[in-house]
Design a protein around this motif. Structure first.
Motif, mmCIF file in Angstrom:
data_model
loop_
_atom_site.group_PDB
_atom_site.id
_atom_site.type_symbol
_atom_site.label_atom_id
_atom_site.label_comp_id
_atom_site.label_asym_id
_atom_site.label_seq_id
_atom_site.Cartn_x
_atom_site.Cartn_y
_atom_site.Cartn_z
ATOM 1 N N ASP A 147 0.991 -1.142 -0.126
ATOM 2 C CA ASP A 147 0.094 0.061 0.004
ATOM 3 C C ASP A 147 0.807 1.227 0.067
ATOM 4 O O ASP A 147 0.928 2.033 1.067
ATOM 5 C CB ASP A 147 -0.830 -0.148 1.326
ATOM 6 C CG ASP A 147 -0.224 -0.048 2.463
ATOM 7 O OD1 ASP A 147 0.900 -0.593 2.489
ATOM 8 O OD2 ASP A 147 -0.803 0.332 3.453
ATOM 9 N N THR A 148 1.612 1.522 -1.047
ATOM 10 C CA THR A 148 2.564 2.518 -1.051
ATOM 11 C C THR A 148 1.860 3.741 -1.055
ATOM 12 O O THR A 148 2.759 4.826 -0.880
ATOM 13 C CB THR A 148 3.562 2.524 -2.298
ATOM 14 O OG1 THR A 148 2.859 2.343 -3.489
ATOM 15 C CG2 THR A 148 4.294 1.063 -2.076
ATOM 16 N N ALA A 149 0.887 4.158 -1.499
ATOM 17 C CA ALA A 149 0.197 5.319 -1.688
ATOM 18 C C ALA A 149 0.022 6.043 -0.228
ATOM 19 O O ALA A 149 0.302 7.056 0.023
ATOM 20 C CB ALA A 149 -0.858 5.444 -2.437
ATOM 21 N N PRO A 150 -0.707 4.962 0.567
ATOM 22 C CA PRO A 150 -0.820 5.624 2.038
ATOM 23 C C PRO A 150 0.508 5.695 2.740
ATOM 24 O O PRO A 150 0.826 6.738 3.587
ATOM 25 C CB PRO A 150 -1.603 4.521 2.706
ATOM 26 C CG PRO A 150 -2.453 3.835 1.657
ATOM 27 C CD PRO A 150 -1.420 3.636 0.367
ATOM 28 N N LEU A 151 1.667 4.939 2.673
ATOM 29 C CA LEU A 151 2.710 4.978 3.179
ATOM 30 C C LEU A 151 3.434 6.341 3.061
ATOM 31 O O LEU A 151 4.067 6.836 3.751
ATOM 32 C CB LEU A 151 3.666 3.806 2.766
ATOM 33 C CG LEU A 151 3.474 2.441 3.596
ATOM 34 C CD1 LEU A 151 4.495 1.242 2.851
ATOM 35 C CD2 LEU A 151 4.070 2.519 4.952
ATOM 36 N N CYS A 152 3.388 6.701 1.755
ATOM 37 C CA CYS A 152 4.255 7.800 1.390
ATOM 38 C C CYS A 152 3.521 9.301 1.190
ATOM 39 O O CYS A 152 4.151 10.171 1.106
ATOM 40 C CB CYS A 152 4.695 7.638 -0.262
ATOM 41 S SG CYS A 152 3.712 7.694 -1.390
ATOM 42 N N GLU A 171 9.719 14.279 -2.748
ATOM 43 C CA GLU A 171 10.414 13.622 -4.024
ATOM 44 C C GLU A 171 11.052 12.570 -3.615
ATOM 45 O O GLU A 171 11.504 11.720 -4.277
ATOM 46 C CB GLU A 171 11.290 14.731 -4.644
ATOM 47 C CG GLU A 171 12.432 14.943 -3.932
ATOM 48 C CD GLU A 171 12.317 16.284 -2.747
ATOM 49 O OE1 GLU A 171 13.477 16.533 -2.267
ATOM 50 O OE2 GLU A 171 11.176 16.495 -2.471
ATOM 51 N N PHE A 172 11.187 12.388 -2.070
ATOM 52 C CA PHE A 172 11.730 11.087 -1.740
ATOM 53 C C PHE A 172 10.909 10.245 -1.176
ATOM 54 O O PHE A 172 10.953 9.611 0.231
ATOM 55 C CB PHE A 172 12.848 11.299 -0.453
ATOM 56 C CG PHE A 172 12.591 12.224 0.563
ATOM 57 C CD1 PHE A 172 11.892 11.704 1.773
ATOM 58 C CD2 PHE A 172 12.764 13.507 0.433
ATOM 59 C CE1 PHE A 172 11.602 12.762 2.582
ATOM 60 C CE2 PHE A 172 12.272 14.527 1.336
ATOM 61 C CZ PHE A 172 11.974 14.001 2.655
ATOM 62 N N HIS A 173 9.676 10.136 -1.815
ATOM 63 C CA HIS A 173 8.388 9.531 -1.253
ATOM 64 C C HIS A 173 8.639 7.994 -1.002
ATOM 65 O O HIS A 173 8.168 7.340 -0.087
ATOM 66 C CB HIS A 173 7.272 9.553 -2.230
ATOM 67 C CG HIS A 173 7.630 9.228 -3.766
ATOM 68 N ND1 HIS A 173 7.507 7.956 -4.138
ATOM 69 C CD2 HIS A 173 7.989 9.730 -4.659
ATOM 70 C CE1 HIS A 173 7.630 7.614 -5.268
ATOM 71 N NE2 HIS A 173 8.188 8.909 -5.705
ATOM 72 N N ALA A 174 9.396 7.234 -1.942
ATOM 73 C CA ALA A 174 9.624 5.631 -1.535
ATOM 74 C C ALA A 174 10.394 5.551 -0.277
ATOM 75 O O ALA A 174 9.979 4.641 0.332
ATOM 76 C CB ALA A 174 10.359 5.040 -2.739
ATOM 77 N N ALA A 203 12.840 -0.755 -0.997
ATOM 78 C CA ALA A 203 11.582 -0.190 -1.671
ATOM 79 C C ALA A 203 11.662 -0.420 -3.088
ATOM 80 O O ALA A 203 12.374 0.447 -3.745
ATOM 81 C CB ALA A 203 10.951 1.382 -1.168
ATOM 82 N N THR A 204 10.935 -1.377 -3.569
ATOM 83 C CA THR A 204 10.883 -1.759 -5.028
ATOM 84 C C THR A 204 9.869 -2.252 -5.660
ATOM 85 O O THR A 204 9.034 -2.788 -5.297
ATOM 86 C CB THR A 204 12.207 -3.051 -5.132
ATOM 87 O OG1 THR A 204 13.185 -2.928 -4.341
ATOM 88 C CG2 THR A 204 12.724 -3.484 -6.522
ATOM 89 N N LYS A 205 9.521 -1.685 -6.987
ATOM 90 C CA LYS A 205 8.608 -1.934 -7.689
ATOM 91 C C LYS A 205 7.027 -1.923 -6.886
ATOM 92 O O LYS A 205 6.426 -2.868 -6.936
ATOM 93 C CB LYS A 205 8.725 -3.440 -8.290
ATOM 94 C CG LYS A 205 9.977 -3.416 -9.188
ATOM 95 C CD LYS A 205 10.093 -4.968 -9.649
ATOM 96 C CE LYS A 205 11.423 -4.785 -10.649
ATOM 97 N NZ LYS A 205 11.520 -6.312 -11.164
#
Length: 367
Positions: A147-152, A171-174, A203-205
């Motif tokens: 769930d990368t959108a909530p995480l970042c 810009e360092f969202h990952a 943090a990949t793909k």
């Protein structure tokens, strides 16, 4: 559909048509994740020889657990779905492997039994499994979040609800997402007087993956809490700073451009990888792995990353400065020649870490 990974061949569901879900989930994009998992399990067993039991807590097709069993782990595969557990048993039999398959709620199993290594790789957020996974882990907890959108911070409210932190879409969202995930896991473990310290993370793909080594006791748990804090970030000139502690104390304005700052946290500010363990994992990548070259390159980059809680993107900086970008190696070398530590990062081809602030970066890399 049959898929071969590493030493095993398994049956997985056919990929569904758009808008339709498969009965049992399988993600081919996660092969890199699974290859590194196998290498990490090998490296961890060399580091901690007494470990032997492994739980694939959200097994689905069972490919991760089957691969662990093929590497001589006493493996348990758990899923609440009948079709999934039947497929796990079929895949174990296909590879002539012995393991325990449990049709159970993963949280119930992890609250009732403990394993040397627990692997939580769900669809979406791992947070609903966090308390049980920490209770059910003796030594090493492996966690994936998709769930990368909530995480970042791209889905801000969802990130706050799930992870108990304020994420910001920078810009360092990952890296923001990785450190928000680590913060949540560290804080959850500390409630049980457990220090959960990351020894490998990437943090990949469109997913974040971390391996947390456990130590027990109030003091070591407190030491982990002491590595939480806040990042203060300027969206205008890209200056940033961080401070430790659970109470945010941001500057009133950006010291460079005097604009408003965004504050994110509490996030994990400490190391996300143990360089020695990362090197050991790299040494366990073998030719039968389908992503061996990619995994080796990723691990080499992770092992060389310097220890800072954020990274920069050269293209973003140069666009703000109104000048053209240059080759990354030349750019980083200019920073080093000016006396700063600098390294490339695994977050993107134009990203880098340095202990120089944004003003020093601009001056050191000027033509």
């Amino acid at each position: 559909m049959r898929v071969s990974e590493g030493r095993v061949t398994v049956t997985v569901p056919e990929q569904p048509e758009a808008g339709k879900g498969a009965d049992v989930f399988f993600n081919p994009v996660q092969e890199l994740n699974r290859d590194i998992t196998v290498a990490a399990l090998r490296a961890y067993r060399e580091r901690t020889p007494r470990v032997s039991t492994y739980l694939d807590a959200t097994a689905a097709s069972g490919i991760r657990g089957v691969r662990a069993a093929a590497n001589d782990w006493e493996t348990t595969l758990c899923d609440i779905d009948d079709d999934a557990t039947a497929l796990c048993e079929q895949n174990l039999e296909r590879n002539d492997l012995a393991a325990s398959v449990r049709r159970s709620d993963a949280n119930v199993l992890m609250h009732s039994e403990a394993f040397d290594v627990v692997d939580v790789d769900p669809f979406g957020t791992p947070i609903p499994f966090a308390d049980a996974a920490i209770q059910g882990t003796k030594h090493l907890l492996c966690v994936t979040a998709t769930d990368t959108a909530p995480l970042c911070g791209a889905h801000f409210e969802s990130g706050v609800r799930s992870y108990g932190a304020v994420p910001r879409n920078t810009e360092f969202h990952a890296e923001m997402g990785m450190r928000v995930l680590l913060s949540a896991m560290v804080r959850t473990a500390a409630r049980y007087d457990i220090a959960a310290r990351p020894i490998l993370s990437h943090a990949t793909k469109h997913y974040a993956r971390t391996y947390l080594a456990f130590d027990h006791g109030a003091k070591v748990a407190n030491d982990c809490i002491d590595e939480l804090g806040y990042v203060h970030h300027c969206q205008h000139c890209l200056w940033r700073d961080h401070d430790y502690g659970l109470i945010a104390d941001p500057p009133e304005e950006c010291p460079v451009c005097e604009k408003h700052l965004q504050t994110a946290g509490p996030i994990w500010l400490g190391r996300t990888c143990d360089p020695d363990f990362t090197d050991a994992v790299a040494g366990q990548i073998t030719e039968e792995m389908g992503t061996a070259d990619e995994a080796t390159e990723l691990l080499a980059t992770l092992g060389a990353e310097i220890d800072t809680p954020t990274h920069y993107d050269q293209h973003r900086l140069c666009k703000r400065w109104g000048r053209g970008a240059e080759a990354m190696d030349a750019f980083i070398e200019k920073l080093r020649d000016a006396g700063y530590a600098a390294s490339r990062t695994h977050y993107g081809g134009t990203t880098f870490k340095t202990d120089a602030d944004v003003v020093a970066i601009r001056e050191a890399t000027a033509e």
